[in-house]
Design an enzyme around this catalytic site. Structure first.
Site, PDB file in Angstrom:
ATOM      1  N   ARG A  40     -11.378   9.181 -10.650  1.00 24.08           N
ATOM      2  CA  ARG A  40     -10.923   8.000  -9.944  1.00 24.08           C
ATOM      3  C   ARG A  40     -11.278   6.766 -10.768  1.00 24.08           C
ATOM      4  O   ARG A  40     -12.412   6.604 -11.198  1.00 24.08           O
ATOM      5  CB  ARG A  40     -11.617   7.896  -8.583  1.00 24.08           C
ATOM      6  CG  ARG A  40     -11.500   9.130  -7.714  1.00 24.08           C
ATOM      7  CD  ARG A  40     -10.207   9.130  -6.942  1.00 24.08           C
ATOM      8  NE  ARG A  40     -10.238  10.076  -5.845  1.00 24.08           N
ATOM      9  CZ  ARG A  40      -9.301  10.184  -4.927  1.00 24.08           C
ATOM     10  NH1 ARG A  40      -8.247   9.410  -4.982  1.00 24.08           N
ATOM     11  NH2 ARG A  40      -9.393  11.081  -3.961  1.00 24.08           N
ATOM     12  N   PRO A  92      -0.054   1.805  -2.089  1.00 22.58           N
ATOM     13  CA  PRO A  92      -0.158   1.673  -0.636  1.00 22.58           C
ATOM     14  C   PRO A  92      -1.561   1.994  -0.122  1.00 22.58           C
ATOM     15  O   PRO A  92      -2.137   3.022  -0.453  1.00 22.58           O
ATOM     16  CB  PRO A  92       0.863   2.686  -0.113  1.00 22.58           C
ATOM     17  CG  PRO A  92       1.767   2.972  -1.275  1.00 22.58           C
ATOM     18  CD  PRO A  92       0.919   2.844  -2.488  1.00 22.58           C
ATOM     19  N   GLU A  93      -2.097   1.072   0.676  1.00 19.79           N
ATOM     20  CA  GLU A  93      -3.381   1.308   1.344  1.00 19.79           C
ATOM     21  C   GLU A  93      -3.194   0.981   2.823  1.00 19.79           C
ATOM     22  O   GLU A  93      -2.078   0.762   3.288  1.00 19.79           O
ATOM     23  CB  GLU A  93      -4.476   0.482   0.686  1.00 19.79           C
ATOM     24  CG  GLU A  93      -4.624   0.803  -0.805  1.00 19.79           C
ATOM     25  CD  GLU A  93      -5.937   0.360  -1.421  1.00 19.79           C
ATOM     26  OE1 GLU A  93      -6.891   0.080  -0.677  1.00 19.79           O
ATOM     27  OE2 GLU A  93      -6.007   0.302  -2.665  1.00 19.79           O
ATOM     28  N   ASN A 148      -8.066   2.653  -3.474  1.00 21.40           N
ATOM     29  CA  ASN A 148      -8.849   2.299  -4.648  1.00 21.40           C
ATOM     30  C   ASN A 148      -9.055   0.789  -4.802  1.00 21.40           C
ATOM     31  O   ASN A 148     -10.105   0.343  -5.267  1.00 21.40           O
ATOM     32  CB  ASN A 148      -8.195   2.858  -5.913  1.00 21.40           C
ATOM     33  CG  ASN A 148      -9.157   2.890  -7.084  1.00 21.40           C
ATOM     34  OD1 ASN A 148     -10.360   2.876  -6.910  1.00 21.40           O
ATOM     35  ND2 ASN A 148      -8.612   2.927  -8.293  1.00 21.40           N
ATOM     36  N   LYS A 202      -3.726   5.892   6.305  1.00 23.32           N
ATOM     37  CA  LYS A 202      -2.622   5.790   5.351  1.00 23.32           C
ATOM     38  C   LYS A 202      -1.423   6.632   5.776  1.00 23.32           C
ATOM     39  O   LYS A 202      -0.476   6.798   5.013  1.00 23.32           O
ATOM     40  CB  LYS A 202      -3.091   6.234   3.966  1.00 23.32           C
ATOM     41  CG  LYS A 202      -4.212   5.387   3.384  1.00 23.32           C
ATOM     42  CD  LYS A 202      -4.541   5.890   1.987  1.00 23.32           C
ATOM     43  CE  LYS A 202      -5.736   5.162   1.412  1.00 23.32           C
ATOM     44  NZ  LYS A 202      -6.051   5.620   0.053  1.00 23.32           N
TER      45      LYS A 202
END
Length: 284
Positions: free
Chosen positions: A272, A2-3, A178, A51
């Site tokens: 990351r 989810p973004e 990301n 978010k």
């Protein structure tokens, strides 16, 4: 994953399904709010903030039409984290996810319901105190508070920080995850590890992020503009595959930075994942 666009879509769907309706029942499946009963409360609106998601509710008999009066109102604050989702169901429709993953279910008097599954954050707070939950966020790429100049200034505050980390920091600008981080760096021909102070066109990268999220907020995510029937991203998740621009093989690596925690977390780092084209995105 989810973004900002996913969260915006979820908020839009739930607002369309619940706004203006009274709740017949609420079922919170987290210890802190297990006894909370919102039956009789009216859903005023559902909106996204980066978010984060906010369901704003008015108490019984409060006059829900008074849009700007937050006195006595509550907000359900949630964050999807990595695996969470909200889903809307018609009356009598079976859930599409396992019941044990549900964290909250809100059912309107007409039987319509919204169910939050595997939520990373779930809390109920006074609407007047929403700042305690989302006040730290930078300008929202899909929100009415969007301010490109302020977002750029926030990112530039740490010129030696990797741009790929700065773009993920929701305190700088809210909504990039990301996938978008990797994609906008590729489109800007910048390696994600490049220090912010050495990025040639930071405003252009931020503008691209805004353009992509706006384009995808009402459709399935696609960052390549329909380039090829099977391609929805330029570099994200495509390690070992040819670059869609130059045919060089896409590489995968990680970026690490200290965890901003305290106590036992001091000195720890978090990594990351990043994907990039070594030819199109040379490290500056």
């Amino acid at each position: 994953m989810p973004e900002g666009d996913n969260v915006y879509q979820a908020a839009t769907a739930m607002h369309a399904a619940l706004a203006g309706k009274r709740l017949a029942a609420s079922d919170f499946r987290v210890p802190s709010f297990a006894t909370l009963d919102l039956a009789g409360w009216t859903v005023i609106e559902v909106l996204s903030r980066g978010k984060h998601l906010l369901h704003r509710l008015a108490p019984p008999g409060s006059g829900a039409q008074q849009e700007h009066d937050d006195a006595g109102r509550l907000s359900i604050h949630s964050h999807l984290s990595m695996e969470g989702s909200w889903q809307v169901y018609a009356a009598g429709q079976r859930w599409r996810k396992p019941g044990h993953t549900a964290r909250v279910a809100l059912t309107a008097e007409d039987g319509t319901s919204a169910v939050g599954f595997s939520l990373g954050v779930l809390e109920v707070i006074p609407t007047a105190q929403e700042g305690s939950a989302v006040g730290h966020l930078g300008p929202d790429l899909l929100g009415p508070d969007w301010d490109a100049a302020r977002a750029e200034a926030n990112v530039r505050r740490q010129p030696e920080r990797a741009v790929g980390l700065a773009l993920l920091d929701q305190r700088n600008l809210a909504g990039i995850g990301n996938i978008y981080r990797c994609e906008v760096c590729f489109l800007g021909r910048v390696h994600p590890a490049t220090p912010v102070g050495r990025v040639p066109d930071l405003p252009g990268i931020i503008a691209t992020a805004k353009r992509l999220l706006e384009a995808n907020k009402s459709r399935p995510r696609n960052t390549v503009g329909g380039f090829g029937p099977r391609n929805s991203t330029w570099v994200y998740g495509r390690a070992g595959q040819p670059c869609l621009r130059c045919r060089t093989r896409i590489e995968h690596s990680t970026l690490a930075e200290p965890t901003p925690g305290t106590g036992t977390h001091i000195g720890e780092t978090r990594e990351r994942d990043i994907w990039f084209c070594p030819s199109c995105q040379p490290l500056r």
